[in-house]
Design a protein around this motif. Structure first.
Motif, PDB file in Angstrom:
ATOM      1  N   SER A 103       4.816  -3.854  -7.343  1.00  0.00           N
ATOM      2  CA  SER A 103       4.754  -2.396  -7.493  1.00  0.00           C
ATOM      3  C   SER A 103       4.807  -1.947  -8.948  1.00  0.00           C
ATOM      4  N   ASP A 107      -4.585  -0.992  -3.136  1.00  0.00           N
ATOM      5  CA  ASP A 107      -3.878  -1.865  -2.195  1.00  0.00           C
ATOM      6  C   ASP A 107      -3.872  -3.297  -2.741  1.00  0.00           C
ATOM      7  N   ASN A 122       0.853  -1.195   0.000  1.00  0.00           N
ATOM      8  CA  ASN A 122       0.000   0.000   0.000  1.00  0.00           C
ATOM      9  C   ASN A 122       0.885   1.241   0.000  1.00  0.00           C
ATOM     10  N   ASN A 123       0.297   2.383   0.286  1.00  0.00           N
ATOM     11  CA  ASN A 123       1.059   3.644   0.258  1.00  0.00           C
ATOM     12  C   ASN A 123       2.181   3.686   1.286  1.00  0.00           C
ATOM     13  N   SER A 124       2.108   2.834   2.280  1.00  0.00           N
ATOM     14  CA  SER A 124       3.148   2.797   3.309  1.00  0.00           C
ATOM     15  C   SER A 124       4.305   1.876   2.943  1.00  0.00           C
ATOM     16  N   GLY A 125       4.164   1.161   1.823  1.00  0.00           N
ATOM     17  CA  GLY A 125       5.224   0.254   1.407  1.00  0.00           C
ATOM     18  C   GLY A 125       4.741  -1.181   1.317  1.00  0.00           C
ATOM     19  N   GLU A 141       8.149  -7.119  -3.623  1.00  0.00           N
ATOM     20  CA  GLU A 141       7.718  -5.720  -3.652  1.00  0.00           C
ATOM     21  C   GLU A 141       7.908  -5.120  -5.036  1.00  0.00           C
ATOM     22  N   ASN A 187       4.764  -4.819   3.327  1.00  0.00           N
ATOM     23  CA  ASN A 187       4.975  -5.351   4.668  1.00  0.00           C
ATOM     24  C   ASN A 187       4.364  -6.733   4.825  1.00  0.00           C
ATOM     25  N   GLU A 212      -7.604   0.292   0.917  1.00  0.00           N
ATOM     26  CA  GLU A 212      -7.838   1.479   0.109  1.00  0.00           C
ATOM     27  C   GLU A 212      -7.567   1.158  -1.353  1.00  0.00           C
TER      28      GLU A 212
END
Length: 251
Positions: free
Chosen positions: A209, A186, A126-129, A205, A131, A183
């Protein structure tokens, strides 16, 4: 909610003991990866029983009105599935000791409740990376958490495959649950250790991405795991929240 799921025997194993399923109803989506274990194909039985039983339970169209409902549903249904698999192993000598890991995501338009038992994993982009949402129920992970070995040492530990928790091996089992917001754009990745042991988090990732094609991404990740040895069965589910979804109860 766009999704794709794949399961591959790998390059070494004679049989695929993984099972996967993605099931939709009015409440949302239930996605499950199960990595079976046990001799004489019993792992197949455990993982397939788990997927088919969850499918039947999900078809009953549960009312999921929020995260607490989702967590309660998974908590109760995991107990039912565990009992079914455990009782089958007791009544069928060829299946004695069988069990399975599971990682599951109950996904609605606004949140996802993640549950897992064993070392199959869930990741979130998501926008936070990027995980890892779950923590393996394994001996080496406990050694890492306690500081006895490093994360790098864990990758090559001789007891890497020793699980501390699995579905169906005992009369009762505990599932870890976590609810996260979902969101637009995601991506959730659910996978067996046949993928996570062979493809690094950095590569996961990068591929998630840089590609908007879930099917191609999934196929490429499976191919990478095979190219890196493919000693185990490889299974994954990718789920992506799309911007065009409408309505609080739709997926």
């Amino acid at each position: 909610m766009d999704h794709v799921f794949l399961s591959d025997r790998g390059k070494v194993r004679q049989h695929n003991e993984d099972s996967v399923g993605v099931f939709e109803n009015k409440a949302g989506i239930l996605a499950i990866v199960a990595d079976g274990m046990g001799g004489h194909l019993a792992g197949d039985v455990a993982s397939q029983m788990t997927i088919s039983t969850f499918k039947s339970l999900w078809e009953d169209e549960p009312a999921i009105n929020g995260p607490s409902d989702a967590e309660d549903w998974l908590l109760k249904k995991v107990a039912e599935v565990n009992e079914a698999v455990y009782e089958h192993s007791l009544s069928h000598p060829e299946c004695q000791g069988m069990g399975t890991t599971i990682v599951t995501a109950l996904v609605t338009n606004t949140f996802a409740t993640i549950g897992h038992i064993g070392d199959s994993r869930c990741y979130l982009l998501n926008n936070s990376g990027f995980n890892q949402i779950t923590q393996d129920h394994s001996l080496v992970n406990e050694l890492v958490k306690s500081g006895q070995i490093s994360k790098e040492d864990a990758e090559y530990h001789p007891r890497k495959n020793v699980l501390l928790r699995a579905l169906g091996t005992e009369q009762n089992v505990e599932i870890d649950l976590k609810t996260i917001e979902m969101e637009d754009h995601d991506v959730l990745l659910l996978c067996s250790d046949g993928l996570s042991n062979k493809v690094s988090d950095d590569i996961l990732e990068k591929e998630l991405s840089t590609s908007d094609d879930l099917a191609k991404t999934g196929q490429y990740l499976v191919q990478l795991a095979n190219d890196n040895g493919g000693e185990d069965n490889i299974s994954l589910i990718l789920l992506k929240k799309t911007a065009h979804e409408l309505g609080e109860d739709s997926c």
